[in-house]
Design an enzyme around this catalytic site. Structure first.
Site, PDB file in Angstrom:
ATOM      1  N   TYR A  18      61.969  81.628  86.760  1.00 34.84           N
ATOM      2  CA  TYR A  18      62.422  82.869  86.133  1.00 34.84           C
ATOM      3  C   TYR A  18      61.253  83.873  86.181  1.00 34.84           C
ATOM      4  O   TYR A  18      60.092  83.485  85.970  1.00 34.84           O
ATOM      5  CB  TYR A  18      62.878  82.580  84.694  1.00 34.84           C
TER       6      TYR A  18
ATOM      7  N   ARG B 121      57.777  80.309  59.078  1.00 32.20           N
ATOM      8  CA  ARG B 121      57.115  80.174  60.385  1.00 32.20           C
ATOM      9  C   ARG B 121      56.785  78.713  60.685  1.00 32.20           C
ATOM     10  O   ARG B 121      56.701  78.300  61.826  1.00 32.20           O
ATOM     11  CB  ARG B 121      55.859  81.052  60.479  1.00 32.20           C
TER      12      ARG B 121
ATOM     13  N   ASP C 190      62.394  73.011  82.840  1.00 33.51           N
ATOM     14  CA  ASP C 190      63.240  74.040  82.247  1.00 33.51           C
ATOM     15  C   ASP C 190      64.679  73.695  82.625  1.00 33.51           C
ATOM     16  O   ASP C 190      65.067  73.801  83.788  1.00 33.51           O
ATOM     17  CB  ASP C 190      62.821  75.420  82.773  1.00 33.51           C
TER      18      ASP C 190
ATOM     19  N   LYS D 209      71.030  81.373  76.609  1.00 40.23           N
ATOM     20  CA  LYS D 209      72.035  81.197  77.657  1.00 40.23           C
ATOM     21  C   LYS D 209      73.146  80.248  77.189  1.00 40.23           C
ATOM     22  O   LYS D 209      73.780  80.514  76.202  1.00 40.23           O
ATOM     23  CB  LYS D 209      71.320  80.725  78.922  1.00 40.23           C
TER      24      LYS D 209
END
Ligand code: LCS
Length: 398
Positions: free
Chosen positions: A111, A58, A185, A210
């Protein structure tokens, strides 16, 4: 590899791991949750950040470290990091950058899940949020507050492909709010077409699901910024606030996808341009939005801040009813009905009822996201075949 190597060389070579005695060409998958310490003293000094080295996945893993370094090189940033999804990147970065009482000024076209995180999530924790049209710099200027700490936008925007002048917004933000961060973004453009940090932004976010991955088989997110901010995101945002860590296997797949980013994006752009020109010429199509078309209201800005193409997404509206428009989508054969984008396959979706169904009808209108817009993520098939599929069904619309 030289520091001033080209984009393609960097996308292939940055972050290569040297493993003496084995020397694998591809980076192996470090599928481990934790890392052994030789002594308790070594463990303590790793936790105290006195000795470099891995502790627990992590907090870091060789596969995620590698893609962070690689994306940082491609975006011309100091450091990068990987998260479990694009939304993991948005939340990790914003939980790190914002405190209760701060103001977030963001573009109104986002988005759908970013929109709901801002309007329903952050506001529950004492963050003030204002959404305005970032393509109108006067609106941005008029809504700056003394406590504005983040300016946030996408360019091109999802799904209506509006552009935001990254250099102009960054200059305004830094002149009026020296402490504020400009966060962009860059999912739709990718660093191959546009580098927000070179234009003055502070942090770049990606849904790596993407184009960065490009093969439709991974959910991932990434961020790039100064070494200081990315360290804060890793040691506070990711570790304490979200835990949205990317797995080693997904990081390996992103690393593999990145090796062909430039050639894939080039082909997406070429195909999208052909599809946009075809759609614009068809009588059944009422409106086509594509930054590469001269008819795009910000075509000049697109030519100024994007290089090598205008992206793989084409948004359009038909000259017909919502019902007939849905029938058109249902009857396509090669174009697949699915959300997501940037994959080899051409995907089509209806933003108002799918990716942007988190918006109210009023917020959709405010953001310029039409109820009848269709969003096409142009894939890597032969452009002629994509056009033939669209044409066959468009020709049936009276
Ligand atoms: N930012 C942008 C611009 C996006 O398009 C998406 C996802 C995200 C962030 C979030 O990334 P994720 O968590 O999904 O990796 N966009 C999607 C879309 O338009 N269709 O499906 C997902």
């Amino acid at each position: 590899m030289e520091k001033n190597s080209g984009f393609a060389t960097k996308q292939i070579h940055v972050g290569k791991l040297e493993i003496p005695g084995i020397a694998p060409l591809a980076t192996p998958i470090f599928q481990t949750s934790t890392f052994e310490f030789e002594t308790t003293a070594q463990g303590a000094s790793r936790f105290a950040l006195e000795e470099p080295g891995y502790i627990y996945t992590r907090l870091g893993n060789p596969n995620t470290t590698k893609i962070g370094q690689k994306l940082a090189a491609l975006e011309n940033g100091e450091a990068g990091m990987a998260m479990a999804s694009g939304m993991g990147a948005v939340t990790t970065v914003l939980w790190t950058a914002l405190h209760a009482g701060d103001h977030l000024l963001a573009d109104d076209a986002l988005y759908g899940c970013t929109f709901s995180f801002f309007t329903h999530g952050l506001t529950r924790y004492g963050v003030e949020v204002t959404l305005v049209d970032f393509s109108d710099i006067e609106q941005v200027k008029a809504n700056i507050r003394p406590n504005t700490k983040v300016f946030y936008f996408e360019s091109p925007t999802n799904p209506n492909l509006k552009l935001v002048d990254i250099a102009a917004i960054s200059k305004l933000a830094h002149e009026t709010c020296p402490e504020a961060k400009v966060i962009v973004d860059n999912t739709f453009a990718t660093p191959y077409l546009q580098k927000p940090l070179d234009l003055g932004a502070d942090v770049v976010i990606h849904s790596a699901t993407k184009y960065l991955n490009g093969h439709g088989d991974v959910i991932a997110g990434m961020a790039v910024g100064s070494a200081e901010f990315i360290t804060e995101c890793t040691l506070f945002g990711l570790k304490d606030m979200t835990g949205a860590v990317l797995g080693p296997f997904e990081a390996y797949l992103i690393d593999r996808g990145l090796k062909t980013l430039d050639i894939r994006v080039k082909k997406h752009c070429e195909n999208a341009m052909k599809v946009a020109e075809f759609l614009e010429s068809h009588p059944a199509v009422a409106r086509v939005i594509y930054p590469g078309l001269a008819s795009h209201p910000q075509h000049e800005l697109a030519k100024k801040q994007m290089h090598g193409g205008f992206g793989g997404i084409v948004t359009f509206e038909l000259n017909t009813t919502r019902e007939r428009s849905a029938e058109f989508v249902n009857s396509l054969k090669l174009c697949t009905i699915a959300v997501s984008l940037g994959d080899a396959e051409t995907l089509i979706e209806h933003p108002a009822t799918m990716t942007h169904s988190t918006y109210t009808p009023e917020a959709l209108e405010e953001a310029g996201i039409g109820e009848s817009m269709l969003r096409l993520s142009v894939g890597l098939e032969d452009a002629e075949d994509i056009i033939a599929d669209l044409k066959e069904q468009l020709d049936k619309i009276k």
